[in-house]
Structure formats: C-alpha cells, structure tokens
Design an enzyme around this catalytic site. Structure first.
Site, PDB file in Angstrom:
ATOM      1  N   CYS A  55       0.822  -1.209   0.000  1.00 44.66           N
ATOM      2  CA  CYS A  55       0.000   0.000   0.000  1.00 44.66           C
ATOM      3  C   CYS A  55       0.854   1.255   0.000  1.00 44.66           C
ATOM      4  O   CYS A  55       0.383   2.337  -0.319  1.00 44.66           O
ATOM      5  CB  CYS A  55      -0.977  -0.003   1.167  1.00 44.66           C
ATOM      6  SG  CYS A  55      -0.190  -0.275   2.746  1.00 44.66           S
ATOM      7  N   HIS A 104      18.698   0.667  -3.252  1.00 47.54           N
ATOM      8  CA  HIS A 104      17.291   0.979  -2.986  1.00 47.54           C
ATOM      9  C   HIS A 104      16.553  -0.267  -2.509  1.00 47.54           C
ATOM     10  O   HIS A 104      15.831  -0.223  -1.509  1.00 47.54           O
ATOM     11  CB  HIS A 104      16.633   1.553  -4.239  1.00 47.54           C
ATOM     12  CG  HIS A 104      15.224   2.018  -3.990  1.00 47.54           C
ATOM     13  ND1 HIS A 104      14.944   3.281  -3.525  1.00 47.54           N
ATOM     14  CD2 HIS A 104      14.037   1.386  -4.116  1.00 47.54           C
ATOM     15  CE1 HIS A 104      13.626   3.403  -3.370  1.00 47.54           C
ATOM     16  NE2 HIS A 104      13.055   2.264  -3.734  1.00 47.54           N
TER      17      HIS A 104
END
Lengths: 430, 272
Positions: A55, A104
């Site tokens: 989400c 990342h």
C-alpha cells in the site's frame, strides 16, 4: 559500467514520491501480478524481473542489458497494465540504475525506506513478492541472488542496529501516553480509523496493555472486518464514524488521505456528548488525519507521528548513530553484491556459457515456433519465457560453481573454469 | 521538649521533600517507602510537638496564629499520608512536604508562650470544632496539591515536551478522580466544622451565628466549595476543575491569614 551486458534497473514510486491516489491506482493485486510479470520479462530487454507492490509502494526491479529500453518498457507496462495515463504517474516515478538500484532494494527490505522506519511488515511483503516472481520463473541467477542478499541485509540491520526497535517504540510511546492520561485502560475504548500497518500495530499494543474495547473503521469495509477479527473488535462503517466517536477514549488515525478527517468543531461536539471526559488522539497518518488544533481543546490530547518520535527520542545521538550504522551496513553489502555481479560479468567463461545457452535457446525456439505458425502471440511468449527459464535454471548451478571457485584463489578457479568449459564444450565450435 | 519535637519534624519534612523530588530529578529510583516513611516520621514528631504544647497549656494548641498554622501543617501531612495509602499518588508529597516545611518553620520561629484562654472558650467543643474545621482545610490542601500536579502533568502532555521524569507522574484520570473524592470529603468536614461551631456559639454566646469576619469567611469558603462540587458533579473535570480547586484553596488560605492578621474578632485570637 555502461559497457556491461547485465545491469540492474529499479523503477517505482512510494509514499514519499507519490500521493495515495496515484499509489492505489498503480498497486498490483495478486491477480494482476502474474500477467504483468509475464509481460515484463521478455528475456531480451528484461531478462529477469520482479514486482513489489504494497500500500505504500510499487517497485519494479529488472535485470537488463539496456536500462533505458527497460525503463521505457516498464513505464508502458505500468500504464497499460494498470490503465493509468502516463502523465498521471510519470512525474512520481523514480529510476535507479546499477548500484543505486541494489541499494534501494536493500533499503526497502531493511525498512529504512518505510513510512515508519523499522516497521517489520515490509520484509515479509518483499519476500512474498520474491516468491511470486520466483514461481513464475521471472527470476534468474542475478535477481535470485539480489533478493536473498537483501533478506540477509535486512536481518543484519535488524540484529546489528536498534532501528527495528523504533517502530515498536512508537506504538509503545502511544501506550505510555495513554497511561499518563487514563488510570485504567480496561474500561476504555479505542477506535482505530484506517487499517494501516502502524494503526494495526498500535491497536494491538493497546490491546496487549488491556484496553477494554476496540472499534475498527476503514474505507475498505472488508479490511476493517479483517482487522476487527484479528483484535476482537467491532466494525463501525466508515460513514458512521462521527456517530460513534463519542464512545472512543483513544482514537488512532492511520488513514492515507489528504485533508483532515476530524476538525475541532466536530470533536468539540463529541466531547460535550462525552461530558468532557478526556480523549487521546494518536495521528499516525502521513499526511495527518487530525487537525492539529484538536490539541487546543480542553481535555483533548493529540499526538502525531512526529510528536511520538520526539517522545521516544531520548538520545538523538544514538538514533543518528543507528541510522549511520544501518546505512553503512547497506553500503557495504551493496559493494559486495556489486563485486559479485561484476565478477560474474567479466568472467569470460560465464559469458561464453550464457552465449552458448542463448544461441541454443533461440535456435530451438525458432525451430519450434516455425512448426506452429498459427500459435497466438501469448503462447509464443510463453514458449519464449519457458525456454529462458529452463536455461536460467540449468545454468544456475554451473555459474554458481564458477563463482564459488572464483573466490577460492587461482588454482581451483582455473580448474573449475576448465572443467565447465569442457563439460559444456565451450571451446568447440557450436 | 516541644521545640525538640518541632525541630525534629522540620528536619524530617526537609528530608521527605528531598525524597519526594528525587524521582523527578534522577533516573535512579529510591526505595518506594522512603519518602512516605520520612513524611510519616515528620508527622509523628510534629504531632508530638503539638501534643506537648497542648498538654502544658491545658487546651488544644490552636489559639495563636502560628499555632493554627502549625496544626494545619500537621493535619495536611497526615491527610496526605492517608491518601497515599489509598491511591498511587506519592508525588503529592512533593507539594505537601515543602508546604509543611514552611509551616513548621513558621511555628518554630514565631513560637511564644501560650496564652490563657478566657474561661468561656474552655469547652469540649473547642477540640471538636477546631479539628473538624482544620481537617476539612487540610483535605482541601490535598485537593489543591492534586490539582497542582494535574496542571503540571496536563501541561507536559499538551506541550509534548514531556521529559522522562514527568511521565512518572500519576495519570490525569487518577488525579482528577482523587480531586473529586477528596473535595467531597473536605466539604463534608468543613460543613461539620461550621455546624459544631454554630452549636458551640449557641452555648457560649447564645446565638447560632455571629456575623464576624471568621465565621463569615468560612461561610464564603463553604459556598465556594459547594459551587465547585456542584459543577464537578455536573460534569466539569480536568483542567478547569483543577484550576478552580486551586483558586478556592488560595481564597481559603488568604481569608484565613487575613482574618488572623487583619480583622481579629471575638472568634479566634482576640477573645472579645
């Protein structure tokens, strides 16, 4: 680096780069994941690929010889698979190439990139995404290794720094504060608005500290039902939130939305209904769910996520040290992964092995497809993908063997290389 | 003898003040019973001093202003200890102990020979009336302390600058509930004090009520606390209730001192 034949590309958007309206439209549910992955990994521009969708973020990782082309492909894929116009999400998209892509991924998995740094759920979510990509055969040697490395990095960060303690301490700070306001929690009611991760964690923490009743409300009703079931709570329909607010002594907000869900006028009215019994608002939303002016109302106490962080920030130096420690673990691991990738890259034997495999694969696929001219394009792609997966899987052990022998000094390496070259007939004419 | 007890009480009050403040300053905890124990020692010594003086004077030693102050301080310490037995509010000692230091020291500094009472005031009603009235005031003193701590805690929570030490204060709900309960007790005691005073006045002066500064101000105080209790029952709570409790107590102390020092009437010191 630009001359390499294998590079990594990561594109994505997260809670910082994109508002929730954009994130929710781009998020992949489980059913959408499979076709998207099949489309993504074409074994030419994108050799290996994975999609992490939660989400708070959508991240697409690709192993590719040509990051630029792969970037274009990924953007198109996002637009078409999620039916979103490119201008709508492109400005929110970030692109990381090479080491930065690895870094990342490691930061995401270690929960350094999370909305609440240190929250534990993200590791499981990345693991799930890895499992899906892996089952579909979308991963090869490189991404397999990359993901496994990211899991071990997350473990290291968790065990060697106190970053992970932070997420827990946000919800325990909230509980501590509730105890400074209320005498007993067992006759109190907590209402959690929005079934986000932090809200869930906080309400569970309140519950293990003996809060009496839990009310759950969420825009997605099913999600509210799910959380209510987990914590023995009662579901309140989202549109009836205001009508039930007076029951709540503790209100936890973790809704992803712009604009304030509760403003002073509403809360003032609710307080009158409660005969001014104190209310404690915990705002975990980013952006904030509750108007900060609520704190000015008598017998109302409002803490947002920054306030809670300040409460637990007993020692700023220590926190900075922990962050630096975590980042340096990641930098170290990125280097080590990159060294592996480079060594893999420059090892001529591996290239030769790959080339040989790729030549065979293409030849065989062509042959097979030639005999089935009216195969639909989807089936053609499936054949392509299957053959590539076969090759990748078959090559994984010998390549891993080469890598391993490469780390053991000159003698065995030479031996290993010559063994592999002989077995696969790399020195003969194809 | 009395002076030795009073000195002892002052020393114990000082020590207990330190012990009650310790947890606000240092992360290292003291034994939990240390501070209340010291306050208890101070209370016993202080009560001893008052008892010795009362015995030698032949009547309860609350006639002089400083005697009254000393008596009040002693009762305040006692009530504070009692409350601590019932609720986890040791921190009230941090307000009460320093007040007691001031009151006991005042008694020590201004101590004089005790004066003889006019025969009209020699009565069993003297200790009953005086003890009830002062007990009521002492209970209001504890309500005042709880309100002070409430405001402190509330400000910490609102301003979000709560340092670790302040998070050890009792919860707002505890303090607010204590405040309410204690107010009710204080009000009952004050009412009894006024009633016994009226009965006594009927015996001595032949009238239930004399409109003199002291009883009049008692009545004002009584009305004030009656209003405060009324609003509390009606649902006032928290900061507003705490602030009002503090205001009421300040008026109470002010009127007490004002009457003693400025308009002594027949009631109390001047015995007209």
């Amino acid at each position: 680096m630009d001359s390499r034949t294998t590079n990594l590309l990561l594109m994505g958007l997260n809670h910082r780069s994109a508002p929730v309206e954009v994130r929710e439209r781009l998020a992949f549910d489980e059913d959408a994941l499979e076709p998207a992955l099949r489309r993504l990994v074409d074994h030419m521009v994108v050799r290996e690929g994975a999609i992490v969708s939660t989400c708070n973020r959508v991240e697409i990782l690709a192993c590719t010889p040509d990051p630029q082309a792969a970037g274009e492909k990924i953007t198109t894929l996002l637009a078409e698979a999620r039916h979103v116009a490119r201008p709508l999400f492109e400005p929110h998209l970030y692109t990381r190439v090479g080491k930065e892509a690895v870094s990342h991924l490691f930061r995401v998995t270690s929960s350094l990139d999370s909305m609440v740094v240190g929250e534990p759920q993200i590791l499981g979510q990345v693991k799930d995404a890895y499992a899906v990509s892996s089952t579909l055969g979308a991963l090869g040697v490189i991404l397999h290794r990359c993901f496994h490395k990211s899991f071990s990095v997350a473990k290291r960060v968790r065990s060697e720094t106190r970053i992970a303690a932070k997420a827990v301490s946000i919800s325990s700070a909230a509980v501590d504060l509730a105890r400074s306001i209320f005498d007993h929690l067992d006759d109190k009611t907590a209402m959690v608005i929005g079934a986000g991760e932090m809200g869930e964690q906080t309400v569970k923490h309140l519950q293990s500290n003996g809060i009496g009743t839990v009310l759950v409300t969420n825009r997605t009703f099913a999600r509210a039902v799910e959380l209510a079931r987990q914590c023995n709570g009662t579901v309140v329909p989202f549109d009836q939130l205001h009508r039930h607010l007076h029951l709540a002594d503790v209100v936890v907000g973790s809704v992803g939305m712009n604009g304030y869900l509760l403003v002073p006028a509403v809360v003032d009215e609710v307080l009158r209904e409660r005969k001014r019994r104190p209310m404690f608002f915990i705002d975990l939303g980013v952006p904030r769910n509750f108007d900060p002016r609520l704190n000015d109302i008598e017998n109302v106490f409002l803490y947002d996520i920054d306030d809670l962080e300040k409460v637990i920030e007993d020692n700023k130096d220590e926190r900075e040290r922990e962050a630096i420690k975590a980042e340096s673990i990641i930098a170290e691991e990125v280097e080590s992964f990159w060294a592996w990738l480079s060594s893999m890259e420059v090892t001529p034997t591996i290239i030769a092995l790959r080339d040989r495999a790729e030549t065979i694969r293409q030849k065989e696929v062509e042959k097979a497809l030639a005999s089935m001219k009216d195969l639909p394009p989807q089936a053609r792609q499936a054949v392509e993908a299957m053959s590539a997966a076969l090759m990748n899987k078959l090559l994984h052990p010998p390549i891993a063997y080469l890598k391993a022998s490469g780390r053991h000094g000159a003698g065995p390496e030479a031996e290993g290389v010559s063994t592999v070259r002989r077995i696969f007939g790399l020195d003969e004419d194809a | 003898m009395e002076i030795v007890f009073l000195q002892l009480a002052i020393v114990f009050y000082l020590l207990s003040t330190g012990a009650f403040f310790w947890p606000l300053m240092s992360p290292r905890p003291l034994a939990r019973s240390l501070a209340p124990g010291l306050l208890c020692g101070a209370f016993v010594a202080h009560a001893g001093a008052i008892a010795v003086r009362s015995l030698s004077a032949g009547h309860i030693a609350v006639v002089e202003s400083y005697e009254a102050v000393s008596f009040f301080g002693c009762l305040l310490a006692g009530v504070c200890l009692l409350v601590q037995l019932r609720a986890p509010v040791a921190i009230l000692g941090a307000v009460v102990s320093p007040l007691c230091v001031v009151m006991a020291t005042g008694a020590f500094v201004f101590s004089t020979q005790s004066r003889d009472l006019p025969p009209s005031l020699h009565s069993v009603w003297l200790p009953i009336h005086v003890t009830l009235a002062f007990l009521g005031n002492a209970v209001f003193g504890v309500a005042f302390s709880a309100s002070l701590v409430y405001l402190l805690q509330e400000r910490q929570l609102k301003s979000k600058k709560g340092r670790l030490s302040f998070r050890r204060l009792p919860s707002l709900e505890t303090l607010d509930a204590l405040n309410y309960r204690v107010l009710a007790w204080g009000f009952a005691l004050l009412t009894l004090g006024i009633l016994t005073g009226a009965v006594w006045a009927e015996y001595v002066w032949g009238t239930f009520w004399v409109w003199e500064p002291r009883p009049t101000l008692s009545l004002v105080t009584w009305v004030m606390y009656a209003l405060l209790l009324h609003y509390r029952t009606a649902g006032w709570r928290g900061r507003r209730a705490a602030a009002l409790t503090i205001a009421c107590f300040i008026v109470l102390v002010g009127s007490f001192l004002g009457v003693k020092l400025i308009f002594p009437g027949r009631h109390g010191g001047a015995f007209g």
